[in-house]
Motif scaffolding. Sequence first.
Motif, short mmCIF file in Angstrom:
data_model
loop_
_atom_site.label_atom_id
_atom_site.label_comp_id
_atom_site.label_asym_id
_atom_site.label_seq_id
_atom_site.Cartn_x
_atom_site.Cartn_y
_atom_site.Cartn_z
N THR A 142 0.85 -1.19 0.00
CA THR A 142 0.00 0.00 0.00
C THR A 142 0.89 1.24 0.00
O THR A 142 2.10 1.15 0.22
CB THR A 142 -0.91 0.02 1.24
N LEU A 143 0.28 2.39 -0.23
CA LEU A 143 1.07 3.58 -0.53
C LEU A 143 2.09 3.93 0.56
O LEU A 143 3.28 4.07 0.28
CB LEU A 143 0.11 4.76 -0.79
N THR A 144 1.64 4.07 1.80
CA THR A 144 2.59 4.50 2.84
C THR A 144 3.66 3.44 3.06
O THR A 144 4.84 3.76 3.23
CB THR A 144 1.85 4.82 4.15
N ALA A 145 3.24 2.18 3.03
CA ALA A 145 4.22 1.09 3.19
C ALA A 145 5.25 1.16 2.06
O ALA A 145 6.45 1.00 2.29
CB ALA A 145 3.51 -0.26 3.19
N ALA A 170 2.04 18.61 3.26
CA ALA A 170 2.09 17.23 2.77
C ALA A 170 0.97 16.43 3.42
O ALA A 170 0.58 16.72 4.58
CB ALA A 170 3.44 16.60 3.11
N PHE A 171 0.46 15.43 2.73
CA PHE A 171 -0.53 14.54 3.33
C PHE A 171 0.09 13.97 4.62
O PHE A 171 1.26 13.59 4.63
CB PHE A 171 -0.87 13.41 2.35
N PRO A 172 -0.67 13.93 5.72
CA PRO A 172 -0.07 13.55 7.00
C PRO A 172 0.74 12.25 6.94
O PRO A 172 1.79 12.15 7.57
CB PRO A 172 -1.29 13.39 7.92
N SER A 173 0.28 11.27 6.17
CA SER A 173 1.01 10.00 6.13
C SER A 173 2.43 10.21 5.56
O SER A 173 3.39 9.61 6.04
CB SER A 173 0.25 8.99 5.28
N ASP A 174 2.56 11.07 4.57
CA ASP A 174 3.88 11.35 3.98
C ASP A 174 4.75 12.08 4.99
O ASP A 174 5.95 11.83 5.11
CB ASP A 174 3.74 12.20 2.72
N HIS A 175 4.12 13.00 5.71
CA HIS A 175 4.84 13.75 6.74
C HIS A 175 5.37 12.78 7.81
O HIS A 175 6.55 12.80 8.16
CB HIS A 175 3.90 14.79 7.35
N TRP A 255 8.31 10.62 -5.83
CA TRP A 255 7.00 11.27 -5.99
C TRP A 255 5.89 10.40 -5.40
O TRP A 255 5.86 9.19 -5.63
CB TRP A 255 6.71 11.52 -7.47
N ASP A 256 4.98 11.04 -4.68
CA ASP A 256 3.75 10.41 -4.22
C ASP A 256 2.67 10.77 -5.25
O ASP A 256 2.28 11.94 -5.37
CB ASP A 256 3.38 10.95 -2.82
N LEU A 257 2.21 9.77 -5.97
CA LEU A 257 1.28 10.03 -7.09
C LEU A 257 -0.15 9.63 -6.77
O LEU A 257 -0.95 9.36 -7.67
CB LEU A 257 1.79 9.31 -8.34
N ALA A 258 -0.49 9.61 -5.48
CA ALA A 258 -1.84 9.20 -5.07
C ALA A 258 -2.92 9.92 -5.87
O ALA A 258 -3.89 9.30 -6.32
CB ALA A 258 -2.04 9.47 -3.57
N HIS A 259 -2.77 11.23 -6.05
CA HIS A 259 -3.82 12.02 -6.70
C HIS A 259 -3.54 12.27 -8.18
O HIS A 259 -4.29 12.97 -8.84
CB HIS A 259 -3.99 13.36 -5.97
N ALA A 260 -2.43 11.71 -8.66
CA ALA A 260 -2.05 11.96 -10.06
C ALA A 260 -2.32 10.76 -10.95
O ALA A 260 -2.72 10.91 -12.11
CB ALA A 260 -0.58 12.35 -10.13
N TRP A 278 2.06 5.05 -5.46
CA TRP A 278 0.68 5.55 -5.57
C TRP A 278 -0.27 4.52 -4.99
O TRP A 278 0.11 3.38 -4.70
CB TRP A 278 0.31 5.83 -7.03
N CYS A 279 -1.52 4.94 -4.83
CA CYS A 279 -2.55 4.00 -4.42
C CYS A 279 -3.44 3.74 -5.64
O CYS A 279 -3.42 4.51 -6.60
CB CYS A 279 -3.37 4.57 -3.26
N ASN A 280 -4.22 2.72 -5.57
CA ASN A 280 -5.09 2.36 -6.71
C ASN A 280 -6.56 2.53 -6.39
O ASN A 280 -7.41 1.89 -7.02
CB ASN A 280 -4.79 0.92 -7.15
N TYR A 281 -6.86 3.32 -5.37
CA TYR A 281 -8.28 3.42 -4.99
C TYR A 281 -8.92 4.78 -5.27
O TYR A 281 -10.11 4.94 -5.04
CB TYR A 281 -8.49 3.06 -3.51
N LYS A 282 -8.16 5.74 -5.77
CA LYS A 282 -8.77 7.04 -6.06
C LYS A 282 -9.21 7.03 -7.53
O LYS A 282 -10.18 6.36 -7.88
CB LYS A 282 -7.76 8.15 -5.75
N TYR A 283 -8.49 7.77 -8.39
CA TYR A 283 -8.89 7.82 -9.80
C TYR A 283 -8.73 6.45 -10.46
O TYR A 283 -9.24 6.22 -11.55
CB TYR A 283 -8.08 8.86 -10.55
C1 LIG Z 1 -1.27 12.04 -0.97
C2 LIG Z 1 -1.49 10.82 -0.14
N1 LIG Z 1 -0.44 10.19 0.39
C3 LIG Z 1 -0.61 9.10 1.17
C4 LIG Z 1 -1.86 8.60 1.45
C5 LIG Z 1 -2.00 7.39 2.34
O1 LIG Z 1 -2.38 6.29 1.59
P1 LIG Z 1 -2.44 4.80 2.22
O2 LIG Z 1 -3.41 4.83 3.34
O3 LIG Z 1 -2.92 3.96 1.09
O4 LIG Z 1 -1.06 4.46 2.67
C6 LIG Z 1 -2.98 9.23 0.90
C7 LIG Z 1 -4.34 8.71 1.18
O5 LIG Z 1 -5.33 9.24 0.78
C8 LIG Z 1 -2.79 10.38 0.10
O6 LIG Z 1 -3.83 11.03 -0.42
#
Ligand SMILES: Cc1ncc(COP(=O)(O)O)c(C=O)c1O
Length: 509
Positions: A142-145, A170-175, A255-260, A278-283
Amino acid sequence: MPYRIEPLFDTKNPAFVTLDFAAAQDQNDPLKHLRDEFVIPTKADLKSERYGPATAHPTDGDSSKSLETCVYMCGNSLGLQPRRTSEYVKKYLDTWASKGVYGHFKELKEGLPPWLHIDDAIKEQTAKMVGALPGEVVVMETLTANLHLLMASFYKPTKDRYKIIIEGKAFPSDHYAALSQLAHHNIDPSALIQISPTCSDTPYLSTEHILSVISQHGASTALLLLPGIQFYSGQFFDIALITRHAQSLGITVGWDLAHAVGNVPLHLHDWNADFAAWCNYKYMNGGPGVIGGLFVHERNGRVDKVSLPNGNSAAEDPTQSEDQLAFRPRLSGWWGSDKSARFRMDNKFVPIPGASGFQLSNPSALDMTAVTASLDVFAMTDMEALREKSIKLTAYLEARLLKYPDGTPPYRIITPSQAGERGAQLSVLLEPGMLDQIMEILEEEGAVVDERRPDVIRVAPAPLYNSFVDVHRFVIIFQDACRKVVASRASKKTPDTESGTAEVENGVS
Ligand SMILES: Cc1ncc(COP(=O)(O)O)c(C=O)c1O
């Protein structure tokens, strides 16, 4: 960025704000058929206490029926379910039920690929989504992992070069991930450099400003980790230029491409990013919390044979010669090791060249199946065609929001107005104190968006399944909600509170 930005619509035409105008745009949309690939919840579905569809889902060819569907503008958070997902998942379940462990190995007629190879099967399609070579991508974890796994390999602090640059919002998880990487290396948290906006009333980060912060810390920075598209503002960064600039100063760039991903065309190989996740659950529409993906540039994923002192290269079979291979160190697991040797159980790690060599575990076949369904929908078009529609759809939403029928709107758009600097999302900053009431009305009317407290709603017309009529319906519901909330606030004003309210209202210009 190579997109035309001239006005796409004649907004002075009175017909511009009508349902007919929106419906005509849909008629001319070459991608309109893709909407039928998705399950669009009805308004009744959203309100029902039952977990399944409360009513039969209408198909949307007929506009009287389309009024029964909700207006789903939340693909930036969780994409809608492709219709084929349940078909593919059923195949997965039936395979498991009828074949048990043989499902790992057995090629089946009209089935999905054997689970043992399911990660290979979706490489080509994933590579297209991010502009990579098939060997540069893998669907895993998953993305953060994945960010952590990638940082474990790519963040190599030294006495002189140890800082990590991220952005201030930054998205808290990235921070947390970046901060904990510093802690993991016993480095003071002050080594986390945050790029913040220069002006307090906008989240906008100009490329010039980003480059200047990178330059300022260039000599002492080991890693730059930025989002391709910023989750809060929807700003699309100039990935190629920022990557080039940081790398010219000796900085590794991720790069974190979650939203891209699935939102804008990406060219990670040509842009020379060191890594991305990136994650595969948004777009991407793979389903909540589904397995993610990562990119490792070809030059970083190489596995080279090292010449032996006698001038011979390592033995023909690399799996027999762990010591004579050179590759980027990483946290490893059996699934990243050479496939032919995987079941030898001989404890010799021989990484698969490329991104696959970063895998740890055998991937969830259920997740892979859902991602395969999503990718098969994307395969019906391409990112350039989607982007063309997306630019138009988002520009239409913007133009409609800017046309507020009652004078000055009680909101403003904080996403950049240039098409090249945004994807499918517009973030709308409301006057302070309006958010809860607005969200309540939107929910009641079946318009699905998400909120970022204290005052922002994010509205994302996803070009795969959203229509111009969706945008029209959303704007009618939203502006009506604004009028109601403004009126109710005005009616509650007393002489004592009047000046206070006026101040609050002036807070948003
Ligand atoms: C920009 C960004 N980074 C990281 C995450 C965290 O993703 P995950 O819970 O899949 O690790 C998200 C989740 O929405 C996100 O939008």
